[in-house]
Design an enzyme around this catalytic site. Structure first.
Site, PDB file in Angstrom:
ATOM      1  N   ASP A 176      -7.028  16.156 -16.950  1.00  0.00           N
ATOM      2  CA  ASP A 176      -7.196  14.737 -17.260  1.00  0.00           C
ATOM      3  C   ASP A 176      -6.750  14.528 -18.704  1.00  0.00           C
ATOM      4  O   ASP A 176      -7.367  15.036 -19.643  1.00  0.00           O
ATOM      5  CB  ASP A 176      -8.671  14.350 -17.079  1.00  0.00           C
ATOM      6  CG  ASP A 176      -8.903  12.854 -17.208  1.00  0.00           C
ATOM      7  OD1 ASP A 176      -8.157  12.197 -17.968  1.00  0.00           O
ATOM      8  OD2 ASP A 176      -9.838  12.334 -16.571  1.00  0.00           O
ATOM      9  N   ARG A 211       0.827  -1.201   0.000  1.00  0.00           N
ATOM     10  CA  ARG A 211       0.000   0.000   0.000  1.00  0.00           C
ATOM     11  C   ARG A 211       0.864   1.255   0.000  1.00  0.00           C
ATOM     12  O   ARG A 211       0.426   2.324  -0.422  1.00  0.00           O
ATOM     13  CB  ARG A 211      -0.958   0.002   1.198  1.00  0.00           C
ATOM     14  CG  ARG A 211      -1.885   1.224   1.254  1.00  0.00           C
ATOM     15  CD  ARG A 211      -3.155   0.942   2.031  1.00  0.00           C
ATOM     16  NE  ARG A 211      -2.890   0.358   3.334  1.00  0.00           N
ATOM     17  CZ  ARG A 211      -2.590   1.066   4.439  1.00  0.00           C
ATOM     18  NH1 ARG A 211      -2.518   2.385   4.389  1.00  0.00           N
ATOM     19  NH2 ARG A 211      -2.368   0.454   5.580  1.00  0.00           N
ATOM     20  N   TYR A 263     -16.151  13.681 -17.436  1.00  0.00           N
ATOM     21  CA  TYR A 263     -16.619  12.308 -17.283  1.00  0.00           C
ATOM     22  C   TYR A 263     -17.681  12.241 -16.185  1.00  0.00           C
ATOM     23  O   TYR A 263     -17.575  12.926 -15.163  1.00  0.00           O
ATOM     24  CB  TYR A 263     -15.428  11.407 -16.963  1.00  0.00           C
ATOM     25  CG  TYR A 263     -15.774  10.005 -16.535  1.00  0.00           C
ATOM     26  CD1 TYR A 263     -16.601   9.190 -17.317  1.00  0.00           C
ATOM     27  CD2 TYR A 263     -15.280   9.483 -15.350  1.00  0.00           C
ATOM     28  CE1 TYR A 263     -16.921   7.912 -16.922  1.00  0.00           C
ATOM     29  CE2 TYR A 263     -15.586   8.193 -14.951  1.00  0.00           C
ATOM     30  CZ  TYR A 263     -16.410   7.421 -15.731  1.00  0.00           C
ATOM     31  OH  TYR A 263     -16.731   6.147 -15.340  1.00  0.00           O
ATOM     32  N   LYS A 270      -7.462   2.892 -19.944  1.00  0.00           N
ATOM     33  CA  LYS A 270      -7.726   3.163 -21.352  1.00  0.00           C
ATOM     34  C   LYS A 270      -6.487   2.910 -22.214  1.00  0.00           C
ATOM     35  O   LYS A 270      -5.975   1.799 -22.246  1.00  0.00           O
ATOM     36  CB  LYS A 270      -8.253   4.590 -21.494  1.00  0.00           C
ATOM     37  CG  LYS A 270      -9.359   4.968 -20.482  1.00  0.00           C
ATOM     38  CD  LYS A 270     -10.555   4.037 -20.506  1.00  0.00           C
ATOM     39  CE  LYS A 270     -11.766   4.576 -19.761  1.00  0.00           C
ATOM     40  NZ  LYS A 270     -11.601   4.712 -18.302  1.00  0.00           N
TER      41      LYS A 270
END
Length: 408
Positions: A182, A57, A110, A207
């Site tokens: 973004d 983590r 988005y 993506k």
């Protein structure tokens, strides 16, 4: 020498470190925790006095290679990989906003980013104003004393508006704000926002960066100071951690990013031209078309126009649904950047968090469709679109005939 390599070369070689076994492909370090030589070493690593891995983590060798590579590609000092694109967006915002602060964002983003901004951030007492980022006066007018961040996508999801990054960066610097962009639709191979003065770049690595539709992930790229806060405060405590296996898959996908993007862009240009000439298509949104408002930024800010197209059908919602359902090669699915060509209906799918009025304000109509153009033969993609569009003509002919028969 590595700093002189072209970005296409860096997608393969950047961030890679020779391993003791001499493996060409970077090893996958699928481990949750790491063993210390002694208790003193464990304490030193937790305190930061000694470098080294503690717990995945907080860092992992496979993830670290992906982060080094993305920093090189985006031209940032550092990068942090995360479990999803939304983890990247939310982490970048939460690292720079607190109760009482204000965010100015583009009015079309988005759907889940929109939901985060207008729903979740309000729970923390953070105000949000949405404006058209092509209107620089509107951006400045929206800025308040409490404003801390400017946020946008370019090209915009779903209707491909393009914003001038240098102008946005100038506004941010004038008002001492943090600018966040973004860059998912472009990737660093087609657009590098940091080179235009943007502070933080976020990606949905799901993506194009991965490119194979089998990973959910995100990346944030920025200064070392920003990454320290995001990694060791936001990511550590909120826990949106990428798995080492997913980081490894993205490293593999990045090796072919350059050649994939060339095919995506080549295909998209031809598909956009086909749609632009079809009588049943009322409008095509694609920066590669010379009448698009953002076309002038292609070749300057953007290397090419990308692989995503939006378009409006000259048809009813019922006819648009008929068209989508008649497609056979093109898959009905959200996401983008996969090898497969995908189509989706933003109003009912990716942008469903918007209300009807909010969709209208953002320019997302019921007849708007978005295509992520894939790597198939472009002739096959166009033929599939053509036969599905023909179904609308057939539907209309049948409907007219039925009406005429009823009147008789």
């Amino acid at each position: 020498m590595q700093n002189k390599w072209k970005l296409a070369t860096q997608t393969i070689h950047a961030g890679h470190q020779k391993n003791s076994e001499g493996a060409l492909v970077s090893p996958l370090c699928q481990s949750a925790t790491f063993v210390f030589d002694n208790a003193e070493q464990g304490g030193a690593r937790f305190s930061g006095d000694e470098k080294g891995y503690v717990y995945t983590r907080l860092g992992n060798p496979t993830t670290a290679e992906l982060e080094r590579k993305m920093a090189v590609l985006e031209g940032s000092e550092d990068a942090v990989a995360m479990a999803s694109g939304m983890a990247a967006v939310s982490s970048a915002l939460l690292a720079n906003l607190k109760q009482g602060d204000h965010l100015v964002a583009s009015k079309a983003v988005y759907g889940c980013t929109f939901s985060l901004m207008t729903g979740q951030l309000a729970k923390f007492g953070i105000q949000v104003t949405l404006v058209d980022f092509n209107d620089h006066h509107a951006i400045c007018a929206a800025i308040k004393p409490e404003t801390k961040v400017l946020f946008c996508e370019t090209p915009v999801n779903p209707h491909l508006d393009v914003f001038d990054l240098s102008a946005i960066a100038d506004i941010a610097k004038r008002y001492s704000l943090i600018s966040i962009v973004d860059n998912t639709f472009m990737t660093p191979l087609l657009q590098r926002p940091i080179s235009h003065g943007i502070d933080i770049v976020v990606h949905s690595a799901t993506k194009y960066l991965n490119g194979h539709g089998d990973v959910i992930a995100g990346v944030v790229c920025a200064s070392k100071a920003q990454m320290e806060v995001i990694k060791y405060e936001i990511l550590k405590d909120f826990g949106g951690v990428i798995s080492p296996h997913d980081a490894w898959l993205i490293l593999r996908g990045l090796k072919t990013l350059d050649v994939r993007l060339e095919r995506h862009c080549d295909n998209a240009e031809k598909v956009a031209q086909f749609l632009d000439m079809h009588p049943l298509v009322s409008k095509v949104y694609y920066p590669g078309l010379d009448y698009h408002d953002g076309h002038g930024l292609v070749g300057t800010q953007m290397k090419r126009a990308g692989g995503v197209i939006a378009f409006e059908l000259n048809a009813s919602l019922e006819q648009a649904i008929l068209f989508v359902n008649r497609l056979s090669l093109i898959a009905i699915a959200v996401s983008l950047g996969d090898a497969e060509t995908l189509i989706q209906h933003p109003a009912s799918m990716t942008h469903s968090p918007y209300s009807l009025d909010e969709r209208a304000e953002a320019g997302i109509s019921d007849s708007l469709l978005r295509i992520s153009v894939g790597l198939e033969s472009v002739e096959d993609i166009i033929e599939d679109l053509n036969q599905a569009l023909a179904s609308i003509d057939y539907y209309r002919t049948e409907l007219i005939a039925e009406i005429e028969h009823t009147i008789e």
